[in-house]
Design a protein around this motif. Structure first.
Motif, PDB file in Angstrom:
ATOM      1  N   ILE A   1       0.817  -1.404  -0.165  1.00  0.00           N
ATOM      2  CA  ILE A   1       0.190  -0.051  -0.025  1.00  0.00           C
ATOM      3  C   ILE A   1       1.027   1.242  -0.134  1.00  0.00           C
ATOM      4  CG2 ILE A   1      -1.501   1.398   1.423  1.00  0.00           C
ATOM      5  CD1 ILE A   1      -2.984  -1.244   2.431  1.00  0.00           C
TER       6      ILE A   1
ATOM      7  N   SER B   1      -1.514  10.817   5.149  1.00  0.00           N
ATOM      8  CA  SER B   1      -1.877   9.982   6.391  1.00  0.00           C
ATOM      9  C   SER B   1      -1.665   8.575   6.148  1.00  0.00           C
ATOM     10  CB  SER B   1      -3.283  10.385   7.040  1.00  0.00           C
ATOM     11  OG  SER B   1      -4.160  10.040   6.063  1.00  0.00           O
ATOM     12  N   THR B   2      -2.027   8.178   5.012  1.00  0.00           N
ATOM     13  CA  THR B   2      -1.862   6.549   4.763  1.00  0.00           C
ATOM     14  C   THR B   2      -0.472   6.220   4.800  1.00  0.00           C
ATOM     15  OG1 THR B   2      -3.805   6.612   3.665  1.00  0.00           O
ATOM     16  CG2 THR B   2      -2.438   4.729   3.089  1.00  0.00           C
TER      17      THR B   2
ATOM     18  N   ASP C   1       1.524   4.114   7.613  1.00  0.00           N
ATOM     19  CA  ASP C   1       2.354   2.949   7.358  1.00  0.00           C
ATOM     20  C   ASP C   1       3.622   2.914   7.673  1.00  0.00           C
ATOM     21  OD1 ASP C   1      -0.250   2.045   6.597  1.00  0.00           O
ATOM     22  OD2 ASP C   1       0.082   1.860   4.247  1.00  0.00           O
TER      23      ASP C   1
ATOM     24  N   TRP D   1      -7.099  -7.068   2.474  1.00  0.00           N
ATOM     25  CA  TRP D   1      -7.078  -5.504   2.378  1.00  0.00           C
ATOM     26  C   TRP D   1      -6.809  -5.107   0.837  1.00  0.00           C
ATOM     27  CZ3 TRP D   1      -2.671  -5.221   6.729  1.00  0.00           C
ATOM     28  CH2 TRP D   1      -3.444  -5.179   8.177  1.00  0.00           C
TER      29      TRP D   1
END
Length: 299
Positions: free
Chosen positions: A27, A209-210, A214, A260
């Motif tokens: 991701i 933010s992701t 992460d 996911w």
């Protein structure tokens, strides 16, 4: 707490955080170039470990041990994370993790050749069965694009990790394990960061933010705490046996990737899981042979 119970808790923690690392990394790679991403997360993890190790500064012995720190950093961090992060761009996360976890098979063989660890029939069968389990996962576990380049990078990552673990085990008597972990991760992270800065652009990183969440999760739990737990276990037990438990990590990776990343689960995955669990039992359980005493005449 009993040593066996403590070891099991550490193993469960390691399997969980290293398992979910793969889809999380996949991701994060949507927001950053691979080498810069690998360098950022590794340097942060290294700094955390240095702060933890500072009370034991006298055990660092950097002038005498820097060649050991550097060699371990190149094998276990630069090559491992470099091949891993680049390779994740070419194949699904669950599939790639399955290829990388050929590592326990290589580690079992290298530990026998160079560390003098025992190699008996059941252990050989378990290692081979584990390889078959990983191969089963790799061959038909997922649909989608699978490139030869990605598979080769996965194998290179497995090889560098196994060699790095054996090298560390051979040098463990000379180094403080906490400082060894901190130094190899920090040095490796700096090398990755410098390499990434030379061939990639910082402006390509999307600081949302992701990506930040992460990266911080991987830096703290996967790299700093994960490697600390891994090398603690390696230092306290047989490298081949500890390594064999890492066969469980692709199972966590596959499950979380299905949820996911919407990667597909098939019969091959179920069969691979069965083979892997069986391999762990064979490698880690020694069946005792009870000698039959001859009874005296007349009894």
């Amino acid at each position: 707490m009993q040593p066996q119970k403590k070891t099991m808790i550490l193993l469960i923690f390691l399997i969980l955080v290293w398992g979910i690392n793969w889809p999380i990394s996949k991701i994060a790679l949507a927001y950053a170039p691979p080498l810069l991403f690998a360098g950022i997360r590794t340097v942060i993890g290294g700094i955390i470990l240095i702060l933890i190790a500072l009370p034991r500064l006298k055990a660092l012995h950097f002038r005498q041990l820097w060649p050991v720190y550097l060699t371990s950093a190149i094998l276990s961090i630069v090559f491992y994370y470099g091949f891993q992060t680049i390779g994740l761009q070419y194949v699904p996360a669950g599939l790639f993790s399955s290829i990388v976890f050929l590592q326990p098979v290589l580690l079992g063989v290298f530990s026998w050749l160079w560390l003098g660890e025992s190699m008996y029939g059941l252990k050989i069968a378990g290692l081979l069965l584990g390889f078959v389990g990983v191969a089963t996962l790799s061959l038909g576990g997922f649909t989608g694009s699978v490139s030869l380049w990605g598979i080769l990078l996965g194998l290179a990552s497995a090889l560098s990790w196994a060699l790095g673990t054996v090298y560390l085990k051979r040098k463990s008597a000379r180094v403080d394990m906490l400082w060894m972990t901190a130094m190899q991760i920090t040095i490796g992270g700096v090398i990755l960061l410098v390499s990434g800065s030379a061939v990639e652009r910082w402006s390509d990183i999307v600081w949302n933010s992701t990506f930040i969440a992460d990266t911080l999760f991987i830096a703290v739990f996967v790299i700093a705490l994960g490697w600390l737990v891994y090398f603690k276990l390696i230092n306290e037990g047989e490298a081949g046996k500890v390594g064999s438990f890492t066969f469980l990590i692709p199972l966590i990776s596959i499950g979380t990737s299905v949820v996911w990343l919407k990667e597909q689960i098939t019969l091959n995955l179920v069969l691979g899981m069965v083979l892997i669990v069986t391999s762990i039992i064979l490698v880690n359980v020694k069946f005792r042979r009870y000698a039959v005493k001859e009874m005296p005449d007349g009894q």
